[in-house]
Design a protein around this motif. Structure first.
Motif, mmCIF file in Angstrom:
data_model
loop_
_atom_site.group_PDB
_atom_site.id
_atom_site.type_symbol
_atom_site.label_atom_id
_atom_site.label_comp_id
_atom_site.label_asym_id
_atom_site.label_seq_id
_atom_site.Cartn_x
_atom_site.Cartn_y
_atom_site.Cartn_z
ATOM 1 N N ILE A 32 -89.438 -26.680 -42.416
ATOM 2 C CA ILE A 32 -89.907 -26.211 -43.554
ATOM 3 C C ILE A 32 -89.025 -25.069 -44.120
ATOM 4 C CG2 ILE A 32 -92.291 -26.422 -43.127
ATOM 5 C CD1 ILE A 32 -92.353 -23.637 -42.640
ATOM 6 N N GLY A 33 -87.888 -24.770 -43.202
ATOM 7 C CA GLY A 33 -86.872 -23.684 -43.807
ATOM 8 C C GLY A 33 -87.448 -22.398 -43.724
ATOM 9 N N GLU A 34 -86.830 -21.210 -43.357
ATOM 10 C CA GLU A 34 -87.019 -20.043 -43.399
ATOM 11 C C GLU A 34 -85.660 -19.225 -43.576
ATOM 12 O OE1 GLU A 34 -90.051 -17.158 -41.564
ATOM 13 O OE2 GLU A 34 -90.091 -19.027 -40.928
ATOM 14 N N ASN A 35 -85.600 -18.056 -44.224
ATOM 15 C CA ASN A 35 -84.839 -17.171 -44.421
ATOM 16 C C ASN A 35 -84.831 -16.337 -43.123
ATOM 17 O OD1 ASN A 35 -83.646 -18.258 -46.701
ATOM 18 N ND2 ASN A 35 -84.510 -16.690 -48.028
ATOM 19 N N LEU A 36 -83.690 -15.837 -42.514
ATOM 20 C CA LEU A 36 -83.585 -14.871 -41.325
ATOM 21 C C LEU A 36 -83.197 -13.712 -42.347
ATOM 22 C CD1 LEU A 36 -83.759 -14.233 -38.522
ATOM 23 C CD2 LEU A 36 -81.461 -14.703 -38.286
#
Length: 371
Positions: free
Chosen positions: A51-55
């Protein structure tokens, strides 16, 4: 702490960690590095599209404290130079992380990031078992936990890192409580064929009368696109229908420009709870909850992984302190989790009140403090 050695199908350890995401791995790493014998029980990877995610950049110091930042290969994830938002006005506002003290964040290949953290925990000495917690029983001086076909684990302490369901904490009498019914309807747009220009390496949020959109590039050239609204509003907006979902995205003022290389929606969408929640209590005699199992944040805050790492490390610290004789350490962990949740709710309310353009159910609830 002194654990035991495997005997047949049984294992003795100091701490059993249930869950192999960032919170569970952070807890396991912190405990192992302090000398504890740790068994980490986590289900096998599902193989579902990311789903994708920012760190966030602030994750860097936490990963350094865990001693794993060099092992994770963060350079292999796309840099994130900040975010843009159409929120409270038609135009875009920008928040850049380029000149911050920790440099840019990352657009994560989330499956690869989680796998690398799990591998780091195993390399540090945690024993990884694939499976789920089936039963948990409190005996006079330890927990007896069954993990399906993989046998029995006897542990002095248990850590719940099972995510929003807080499966282990529920069995121990705790109550996960939602603060709202926010729901994310997300799609993974695969990398388009034929080659495309380098994507703009920022995330984008755009508010709408029924909620808001989020989109960000993925390291593989694809894109995550997510519509966020309340659970009871999904049917009325028909956001569960990929064709309608795509048409609404293409009708936005700003998100649509990020979608130019794609001709149509993904074949399927994923629907997941996305609201703020808190488990009360988040710790008790011999156990602690961490990550989303303790407190989950609104995705608008973009701090889920940072919170997971921080609470995982904090839960480990509380367990170590309790073992050393500090009887107030685990109750203090529970109080800190509650305080973090209340602080998040306050910050969330301030942010949602900035959007005053629409008097619709989604926004009315947030302006009235009921969403």
């Amino acid at each position: 702490m002194n654990g035991g050695t495997p005997r047949g199908g049984d294992v003795r350890c100091d701490v059993l960690v249930a869950g192999g995401g960032p919170a569970g791995c952070a807890a396991a790493l912190a405990l192992v590095r302090a000398g504890a014998d740790v068994v980490l029980v986590a289900p096998a990877a599902t193989g579902r599209p990311p789903i994708g995610e920012n760190l966030a950049p602030t994750a860097g110091p936490l990963l350094e404290r865990l001693g794993v930042i060099g092992q994770l290969g963060l350079d292999g994830h796309a840099p994130c130079y900040g975010g843009r938002a159409a929120w409270g006005a038609d135009g875009l506002a920008e928040v850049s992380s380029v000149f911050g003290p920790y440099g840019p964040g990352r657009h994560l290949d989330r499956a690869r990031f989680d796998a690398a953290l799990l591998e780091a925990a195993e390399s540090a000495g945690a024993l990884h078992r694939t499976g789920r917690i089936r039963t948990v029983e409190r005996l006079p001086d330890h927990w007896r936990v069954t993990t399906g076909a993989t046998g029995t684990v006897s542990a002095r302490y248990v850590v719940d890192a099972t995510g929003r369901p807080a499966r282990l904490a529920r069995r121990l009498g705790a109550t996960p409580g939602r603060s709202d019914r926010l729901t994310a309807v997300a799609g993974h747009l695969a990398a388009p064929g034929g080659g495309t220009a380098e994507p703009e390496l920022t995330s984008l949020v755009e508010s709408t009368p029924w909620g808001w959109w989020y989109t960000a590039p993925l390291p593989d050239g694809g894109r995550v696109l997510m519509a966020v609204t309340d659970a009871d509003l999904v049917a009325g907006t028909r956001l569960h229908d990929p064709v309608v979902w795509w048409a609404r995205a293409r009708a936005t003022g700003h998100v649509r420009h990020r979608l130019a290389p794609w001709q149509g929606p993904p074949r399927q969408l994923s629907v997941a709870a996305a609201g703020a929640s808190c488990t009360r209590p988040a710790a008790g005699p011999g156990w602690a909850a961490v990550g989303d199992a303790a407190t989950a944040t609104d995705p608008l805050a973009a701090c889920g992984i940072v919170m997971a790492l921080a609470t995982g490390m904090e839960g480990a610290r509380a367990i170590l302190a309790d073992h050393a004789g500090d009887g107030g350490a685990l109750p203090a962990h529970a109080r800190r989790i509650t305080a973090l949740h209340e602080e998040h709710l306050h910050a969330r309310a301030v942010q949602y009140r900035r959007e005053q353009r629409w008097d619709t159910p989604f926004w009315h609830r947030r302006h009235q403090g009921t969403g």
